[in-house]
Structure formats: structure tokens, C-alpha cells
Scaffold this motif. Sequence first.
Motif, PDB file in Angstrom:
ATOM      1  N   THR A  56     -17.125   1.044  16.593  1.00  0.00           N
ATOM      2  CA  THR A  56     -17.417   2.311  17.211  1.00  0.00           C
ATOM      3  C   THR A  56     -16.723   2.774  18.285  1.00  0.00           C
ATOM      4  O   THR A  56     -16.490   3.921  18.382  1.00  0.00           O
ATOM      5  CB  THR A  56     -18.945   2.271  17.380  1.00  0.00           C
ATOM      6  OG1 THR A  56     -19.839   1.925  16.291  1.00  0.00           O
ATOM      7  CG2 THR A  56     -19.430   3.736  18.092  1.00  0.00           C
ATOM      8  N   GLY A 113     -20.807   4.021  14.992  1.00  0.00           N
ATOM      9  CA  GLY A 113     -19.638   4.707  14.421  1.00  0.00           C
ATOM     10  C   GLY A 113     -19.250   5.954  15.090  1.00  0.00           C
ATOM     11  O   GLY A 113     -20.234   6.699  15.863  1.00  0.00           O
ATOM     12  N   TRP A 114     -18.076   6.297  15.245  1.00  0.00           N
ATOM     13  CA  TRP A 114     -17.586   7.535  16.226  1.00  0.00           C
ATOM     14  C   TRP A 114     -18.427   8.945  15.831  1.00  0.00           C
ATOM     15  O   TRP A 114     -18.293   9.761  16.638  1.00  0.00           O
ATOM     16  CB  TRP A 114     -16.213   7.647  16.470  1.00  0.00           C
ATOM     17  CG  TRP A 114     -15.521   8.236  15.138  1.00  0.00           C
ATOM     18  CD1 TRP A 114     -15.088   7.853  13.990  1.00  0.00           C
ATOM     19  CD2 TRP A 114     -15.317   9.673  15.185  1.00  0.00           C
ATOM     20  NE1 TRP A 114     -14.649   8.463  13.307  1.00  0.00           N
ATOM     21  CE2 TRP A 114     -14.561   9.879  13.775  1.00  0.00           C
ATOM     22  CE3 TRP A 114     -15.442  10.904  15.825  1.00  0.00           C
ATOM     23  CZ2 TRP A 114     -14.091  11.146  13.414  1.00  0.00           C
ATOM     24  CZ3 TRP A 114     -14.825  12.072  15.381  1.00  0.00           C
ATOM     25  CH2 TRP A 114     -14.365  12.196  14.218  1.00  0.00           C
ATOM     26  N   THR A 115     -18.910   8.893  14.539  1.00  0.00           N
ATOM     27  CA  THR A 115     -19.657  10.221  14.051  1.00  0.00           C
ATOM     28  C   THR A 115     -21.129  10.230  14.321  1.00  0.00           C
ATOM     29  O   THR A 115     -21.628  11.300  13.860  1.00  0.00           O
ATOM     30  CB  THR A 115     -19.424  10.228  12.231  1.00  0.00           C
ATOM     31  OG1 THR A 115     -19.986   8.632  11.910  1.00  0.00           O
ATOM     32  CG2 THR A 115     -18.007  10.055  11.993  1.00  0.00           C
ATOM     33  N   ASN A 158     -19.699  -4.128  14.730  1.00  0.00           N
ATOM     34  CA  ASN A 158     -20.355  -2.675  14.624  1.00  0.00           C
ATOM     35  C   ASN A 158     -19.961  -1.876  16.017  1.00  0.00           C
ATOM     36  O   ASN A 158     -19.514  -0.713  16.082  1.00  0.00           O
ATOM     37  CB  ASN A 158     -21.940  -2.500  14.427  1.00  0.00           C
ATOM     38  CG  ASN A 158     -21.913  -2.944  12.882  1.00  0.00           C
ATOM     39  OD1 ASN A 158     -20.975  -3.356  12.277  1.00  0.00           O
ATOM     40  ND2 ASN A 158     -23.249  -3.392  12.645  1.00  0.00           N
ATOM     41  N   ASP A 211     -23.404   1.613  18.414  1.00  0.00           N
ATOM     42  CA  ASP A 211     -23.108   0.846  17.143  1.00  0.00           C
ATOM     43  C   ASP A 211     -23.256   2.139  15.899  1.00  0.00           C
ATOM     44  O   ASP A 211     -23.448   1.653  14.826  1.00  0.00           O
ATOM     45  CB  ASP A 211     -23.904  -0.340  16.869  1.00  0.00           C
ATOM     46  CG  ASP A 211     -25.177   0.016  16.449  1.00  0.00           C
ATOM     47  OD1 ASP A 211     -25.740   1.166  17.074  1.00  0.00           O
ATOM     48  OD2 ASP A 211     -26.179  -0.593  16.175  1.00  0.00           O
ATOM     49  N   ARG A 263     -15.730   1.192   3.895  1.00  0.00           N
ATOM     50  CA  ARG A 263     -15.317   1.269   5.151  1.00  0.00           C
ATOM     51  C   ARG A 263     -16.801   0.609   5.973  1.00  0.00           C
ATOM     52  O   ARG A 263     -17.624   0.556   5.574  1.00  0.00           O
ATOM     53  CB  ARG A 263     -15.065   2.451   5.948  1.00  0.00           C
ATOM     54  CG  ARG A 263     -16.140   3.583   5.835  1.00  0.00           C
ATOM     55  CD  ARG A 263     -15.690   4.939   6.092  1.00  0.00           C
ATOM     56  NE  ARG A 263     -15.081   5.212   7.606  1.00  0.00           N
ATOM     57  CZ  ARG A 263     -15.116   6.262   8.114  1.00  0.00           C
ATOM     58  NH1 ARG A 263     -15.381   7.510   7.382  1.00  0.00           N
ATOM     59  NH2 ARG A 263     -14.747   6.217   9.233  1.00  0.00           N
ATOM     60  N   ARG A 264     -16.167   0.170   7.266  1.00  0.00           N
ATOM     61  CA  ARG A 264     -17.241  -0.345   8.393  1.00  0.00           C
ATOM     62  C   ARG A 264     -18.250  -1.642   7.887  1.00  0.00           C
ATOM     63  O   ARG A 264     -19.290  -1.748   8.203  1.00  0.00           O
ATOM     64  CB  ARG A 264     -18.245   0.961   8.716  1.00  0.00           C
ATOM     65  CG  ARG A 264     -17.719   1.991   9.451  1.00  0.00           C
ATOM     66  CD  ARG A 264     -18.489   3.181   9.545  1.00  0.00           C
ATOM     67  NE  ARG A 264     -17.879   4.043  10.330  1.00  0.00           N
ATOM     68  CZ  ARG A 264     -18.130   5.337  10.669  1.00  0.00           C
ATOM     69  NH1 ARG A 264     -19.384   5.516  10.392  1.00  0.00           N
ATOM     70  NH2 ARG A 264     -17.641   6.277  11.198  1.00  0.00           N
ATOM     71  N   ASP A 296     -15.723   7.333   1.872  1.00  0.00           N
ATOM     72  CA  ASP A 296     -16.235   6.320   2.535  1.00  0.00           C
ATOM     73  C   ASP A 296     -15.950   4.964   2.164  1.00  0.00           C
ATOM     74  O   ASP A 296     -16.327   3.832   2.458  1.00  0.00           O
ATOM     75  CB  ASP A 296     -17.788   6.063   2.505  1.00  0.00           C
ATOM     76  CG  ASP A 296     -18.358   6.979   3.657  1.00  0.00           C
ATOM     77  OD1 ASP A 296     -17.856   7.031   4.647  1.00  0.00           O
ATOM     78  OD2 ASP A 296     -19.484   7.625   3.441  1.00  0.00           O
ATOM     79  N   TYR A 346     -22.295   3.711   6.494  1.00  0.00           N
ATOM     80  CA  TYR A 346     -22.816   2.760   7.594  1.00  0.00           C
ATOM     81  C   TYR A 346     -24.249   2.775   7.771  1.00  0.00           C
ATOM     82  O   TYR A 346     -24.714   3.828   8.297  1.00  0.00           O
ATOM     83  CB  TYR A 346     -21.704   2.856   8.671  1.00  0.00           C
ATOM     84  CG  TYR A 346     -22.225   2.279   9.857  1.00  0.00           C
ATOM     85  CD1 TYR A 346     -22.211   0.870  10.066  1.00  0.00           C
ATOM     86  CD2 TYR A 346     -22.751   2.617  11.022  1.00  0.00           C
ATOM     87  CE1 TYR A 346     -22.470   0.152  10.764  1.00  0.00           C
ATOM     88  CE2 TYR A 346     -23.480   1.926  12.165  1.00  0.00           C
ATOM     89  CZ  TYR A 346     -23.140   0.572  12.267  1.00  0.00           C
ATOM     90  OH  TYR A 346     -23.282   0.068  13.159  1.00  0.00           O
TER      91      TYR A 346
END
Lengths: 318, 568
Positions: free
Chosen positions: B88, B153-155, B84, B151, B463-464, B394, A175
Motif C-alpha cells: 500500500t 492498497g493505494w486505491t 499489505n 493496508d 495481485r496483492r 486484478d 484485495y
Amino acid sequence: MPPAASTIAPHTDAVFYFIYTVSLFFFTLIVLLMAYFVFRYRRRVEGERGPGRTTHHTALELTWTAVPLVLVVLMFYSGFRGFMNLMNPPAGALDIRVLGQKWLWSFTYPNGHVDTELHVPVDTPVRLTLESNDVIHSFFIPAFRIKRDAVPGRYNRIWFQATRPGEYLALCAEYCGTQHSDMLARVVVHEPGLYEKWLAEAADPFRTRSLAEVGQLLVAKRCGGCHSVDGSANIGPTFKGIYEHSVTLADGSTVVADDNYIRESILEPRAKIVRGYEPVMPTFKGQLKDREITAIIEYIKALSDEATKPRSDEGTEQ
Amino acid sequence: MKAVVSTFPRSHVAAAEAGAAGDNYLTHAHGIRSWLFTIDHKRIGVMYLVSILAAFLLGGIFAILVRTELLTPGPTIVSADNYNRFFTLHGAIMVFLVIIPGIPAALGNFVLPIMLGAKDLAFPRLNLFSYHLWVLGALLAVLAIVTGSVDTGWTFYVPYATTTGMGGVVPVLLGAFVLGFSSIFTGLNFIVTIHKLRPPGMTWFRLPLFLWALYATAVIQILATPVLGVTVLLLIVERVLGLGIFQPGLGGDPVLYQHFFWFYSHPAVYIMILPAMGIVSEIVSVFSRKHIFGYHFIAFSSIAIALFGFFVWGHHMFVSGQSNLVTTIFSLLTYSVSIPSAVKVFNWLATMHGGSISLRTPMLYTLAFIFIFGIGGLTGLFLGALAANVHLHDTYFVVAHFHYVMMGGTLIAMIAGIHYWWPKMTGRMYSERLGQLSFAAVFLGFNLTFFPQFIMGSHGMPRRYYNYPPQFEFLHQLSTVGSYLMTVGFVLIAVYLLHSLFAGRRAPANPWGGATLEWHCASPPPAHNFDEPPPAGDPYDFNDLEYDARIGGYVYGTRPVAADSEPT
């Protein structure tokens, strides 16, 4: 799995289907046992008891610990072999550098030519060296079963050998923001002999084209993701009708979009930000040659000429 | 048998129960302050449950927005930047506010002391403090949404998270930091309680397996969560002050960030799944009316998962450029976690063998767990194999895999647990028929949502992605339809559970025939659980429990007169 088009793909698929078979077997076993027990031992009357009294069985426990253990070690080994193959390119592989940046891939060929498409000869090992100049991207060609992150500040390598001529898709798998899902690149696998021909033509587009024509090609490949040529706003301002017109910047001042302004915007994109747009453009320093920048300026000029002298089938641009 | 009761929680539920004392934890004190500042573990558990379900609603709304956007390639309902933001927020809310605290903080808080035969947790005030921290963390997440959102992503991968223009990054990181402390305090409290507050006779091997699972979880919470705290703090320092730690432009290393992040976040997966497995161990045994099979193996497998879980974080970085040797070692270690999980599944099946299996709602959700976790666990084997991982990394295969584990595993087990302990928590029975209907909607909806994602992922759908190649459109649409069906199931659950509070049949002390100590208490339990520490025996010995049709529940001792009429 998608169609396979590299030497590594059949091996990866074999690992996949080996694990798939084992998993399917155990999953079917679990579900069938569950369904059978639910039916066979269903409670007919609230409060009744089942026939079973066994609370443990050490031999059984050890069996269902040991059997999966052996199987997962096999899975590990099969995956490990394929990975080692993927990490160790054969000697003499064709070297291509891959640069990831928001939001396009660019490929530097051994002769110095930079392109936004990956062209390779069939049946030849190709080694990719990945880098990024902004955030992390990940270079992914599903048909070849390869993926590797492009990480700023380090070089990552991966290799492949394409087995079938044709066109494939490379995607960004890590991403990276607004246009992450549009960060695609065309991958062309050439028949024997045709790769060299393509590279020679691509490396010198000026021989057969005017400056503005080369600029048009470059804009379509390198700039088109963010800048339109038809007057519509995108991530960045349009190229149409700006040449030698004044532009309002974020701080309220105005500047005339002349040759030097355009050149600066390409090389130092954060120096002057047009009002209403985010400072998100990466620099193209080192990626576009002087002559290519000149060609882009020529094309932008041509777009402006079109805008001020409309053809009969087009409306007047304000 | 239907009782008519007007209000909740002030109705004297227990008074209606013949012989029971008129006072329970719900009626013991009144007013909003008696809830917000209570130190009763049961009330804190209920507050956690309500708050976490509210967060689940919020995270669920974002999920539905994401799925709706993906109905077509390209723009459908929102812009790429909003998409996005939505995925997230969906991820961050579901992970940090719902699934990590879910079972331990809500159900664990309520059940642990009673199961143990204790009056409360060892540190009741610390328990309240950890709830208040959760609320603070949730408010910071909301603040993040209103201050420009996130935006990343939770990572929060660097350098993206340190360079993105969105203003919600720092608040959401602070939120994760605060929630980490909430989690650490809960874990600490559980460990001390299990060590020090067991009544006479409750030896380690008479602990219900849910408590073994919570204990193993608490160990991870205490050892891993501080690393998350340090990591997000470093990230904040780098983003705000420009100190170079992770960002290569400042001399840092972005892959170092991934190591730090996953050193917490992979063990966190076991914070999520271990308590879920604990609930399944309880329910499988009670609803099969048979002693749990292989108690010691299940108990030790929880500890094994907690330990092994610390040594597998590197499998999130197989394609990041970490050294080949490290990658190989992590692949091998990753497989070690699969063994104790497999052992548990086989033991649950063996428990059902020869039992008397009742397909009440808690058991249906438990069977759903075994089915779904089976798929979630087995697909992990694909991702552990290096060659396959390179292709699947991913992609939607990973998305499907972790939803099968985190949602289909943890969340489904939490729903099973809510249905299992609902009569104990509220003193009310819900509609069994609607419960079974909700199971059908959730189970079918879940599989329809996430199974197509395995297919997409193996075919190379990353993903995403806001936009995607048209070949995936049909599978995306199936997935979206599945998510709507699942939503219907969740709404149904909310409706009949809320309805049961007002019009549900009064719950007997032991509706399912459980032998763990919470079923010795009245439903709902009195404020101090037990006047005397109850005698603790084998938590899975159902021999002396008999069904009494007059009260619709189980009692110890004499055989009931008519045991053959089904309760409504």
C-alpha cells in the motif's frame, strides 16, 4: 494461458492470442526499425549530420493512424462478443449462490445446502449469483476464465459451463485484507450423475456421523482459517481447551465459555471480544443451521475433553 | 578538460566559463532560507527533484521489501499484515509523491520558463506554495506510517478503507488531498505561463513538444484533480463521521466510489505519461540531430490523449457489476487512447530515420522508453478487450502492464530527462561510461522484474497476494532478482550524479546540440534566465549548430577548427 476447462475459455484464449499476434508483430517491427536505425545512422563523429531531411509526411501519418484504428476496432469487437456471451447465461442454468466474506467463500446450492466447495456437473451451464457481507471480493476461476466481483449491497452474476471433470481452484482477486491470498475454494467438476450423489450426501452429513464428527468437518471448513484446534493462537483464539473454562474479554471481565457463549460468538461475533484479538470475525447468522451450531459446540466440547484427559502420546495442556 | 572544483553549489561555476557572467542561479543567493523560500522556478525545480527522489527512495525500499517477501510462498520476511502495509505504501508513495509530480514539478518547473524564453513562471509565489503543499502532503504520508500505517492498497476501495482497523488511513487521505492542490496549482501556473509569457516569435507551433505535453498535462491536472479531492474528502467524512456515501451498510454504493476514484486516477495515468512522451520527443530529435518528424501530429496527439483520457475510467470496473452497456462503451473508448500513443511512437522512429544517432545516456534511456512503453502500451490492448479483461483483471498481468507504463515509461523518461538537463541544472557533466552502465542495469533489471509478471498474470496469479500457489515460485524469484539488479542501477546513477557535482567536468552551454531556448542560456543559467527575450525560431532546426571540440559542446555560427575529437 492456463489449461482451459470451460466453454468460454477457448473464445477468451482466441481473443488473447489474436491481440498477442498483432502486438508481437508491431513490437517486433518497432524494435527492428529502432535497432536498424541506431546501427545504420549511428553518429561516428560528434557534430556530424545524417542524410535525412524529411520533417513530415501526411500520407504516412494518416496510414499509421488508420491501420491501428482498424485493428483496435477488431480487437474491441472480438472482446465484446466473448463478454456478451459471458454475461448472458442460457435458460435453465443450474443456480448457485456465492457468498464472499473475510476470508472464505461459501456456496448455497438449490436444495439449501451450504458448502465451502463449489461442486458442479460437467457440461451443464451453471449460473453464479455473487454477494458479499463485508468488503468487496472477486470470484476468479482461472481455468474457466471467469471473474466477477462480489460487492456488498448488490448481486453480480456470471455463468460458465465446465467441459472437463476434475479439480480446479477458485481464488479471491479483489484485495480484502490479511488472508486475501488464502481465500481459496476447491472447485470440483463431477462426471455425469455424480454431482447429484455428492449433493445429497453433503446436504445431510448427520445421517452417518456423530454430532462431534459433523462439528469437526464444519470447523475444518468454516472456522479453520482463523481458529486452531491444537492450542496455538491464530487470527482468533484456539478451540482447544476452552469449553466451560473462563475466558478474559477485551474489557477485562471474564466469562465462562459455555454452550450459550459459543453460540453467541458464532452468531454475534462482535458482542464479546476475547482479550488480545481483533474484532474481525464475520457473523455466521443464516449460514449455519441450529443443528450445525450444536455440532460445532459438541466438537469444541470433545476438544476440551481431550485436553483434560490426555492420551499417553500427548502432553498435558495447561 | 577536467576542472578541479571544491564545493557545490557555492563554487563559481560560471566564472570558469570564458566570457560568461560570474553569477548563476545557484550562486545568486546563499543559505538554507534562500532555497526554502525562493521564488526562482529553477531552485523550486531542484528542491522538487531532491524531494521527489527522496520519496522515490522511500517507495523503493517498500518495493524491495514486497519483492523480497515474495521470494517464497507464505511467510518469508514479514507478516501478511505488514506485507499489505508495504505494498500500500509503495503504491501510494510512488503514485502520489513520485510519478504524478515527478516530471512536471521537478523537470517542468526547471525547464518550462527557460524553454519558453521567460524569466520565471507566471505566478512564482504560487509555485513556491505548491512545493510547500507537496512537502505537507509528504509529511502527512509519513504521519500515516507512524500512526498505524495503511493496508488498503493505494486505491482505498470502499468498504475496506472505511472499515480497516489501521490508523493511518485518514492521514494518508489528507495527504492525497493536499498533494492534489499542489498538482492543481502547478498545472494552473503552467497553463497561464504558456499562454501569457511566450516571447515574440514563439508561436504555438514553435513551442517545443515538451511544452505541448506539459500543457496537455496541466489541463488534466486542473480538470481531474478536484474530483480526487472531493472523493477522498467524502471518504474521510464517511470513515470519521459514518455518513453513508459509499458503504452499503450505511446506504451507500461502493461502486460509486470506484467511479469517482478512477474519474481522477485514470486521467492521472496521462498526467504521468504525457510529460514523459514530451521528454522523449525532445531527446529523440536532439540525439538524432534531425528535425522532429510530424511535429503537428505529435502536438495534437498530446491534446487527444488528454481529452480521450477522460472517457475511459470505466475500464477499471469491467468486472465490478456496472451495466453491460456502460462496460461495452468504455471498452470501445479505451481503444481510442491507443491511437495517438501509436502515432507518437511511429513519429519518433521516423525522426531517427536518416538522422545521426548518438547513443549518449539520455538517448539510451529514451530508446529504453520506446521499447518498454511499446510493451506497456500493447499489453493495454489485451486489457481493453472485454473477454480477455475478465480473465486478466486484478492479476499480475495488470501489475506488469502498469509498471511497464508508469515505471518503465514515466520513470525511465524522467531519468532520461534528468541526464539530459543535468548539465544545465548543475553545470556539470557526469561520467558517460557509468551512465551507459546504469542504463544496462536498469533496462535489464526492469524487464527481468516485470516481464515474468505478464506470464504469471495470464496464468491466473492475482495481485496483492502474500501467499501464492507454488507453481509461480520460480517466476516470482526471477522478478525479485530483477528488482535487485534494478536497484543496483539506481544506486549507480545516484553515485555518479552526486560525484559529478564535485568532480564532474564543467558543462558547456549546449553539450548535446539542442535548439530549444534553454540551451541558449549558460550552464547553469543565470538567476533571471535571459536579460532580453531570446529570438525564438524552430525548436528542432539544428542547421546552424556546430560542434566545437574545444568546449565539448555546440555553438551557433562558424565551423569549429577540429570537430573530430570526442569529448571525455
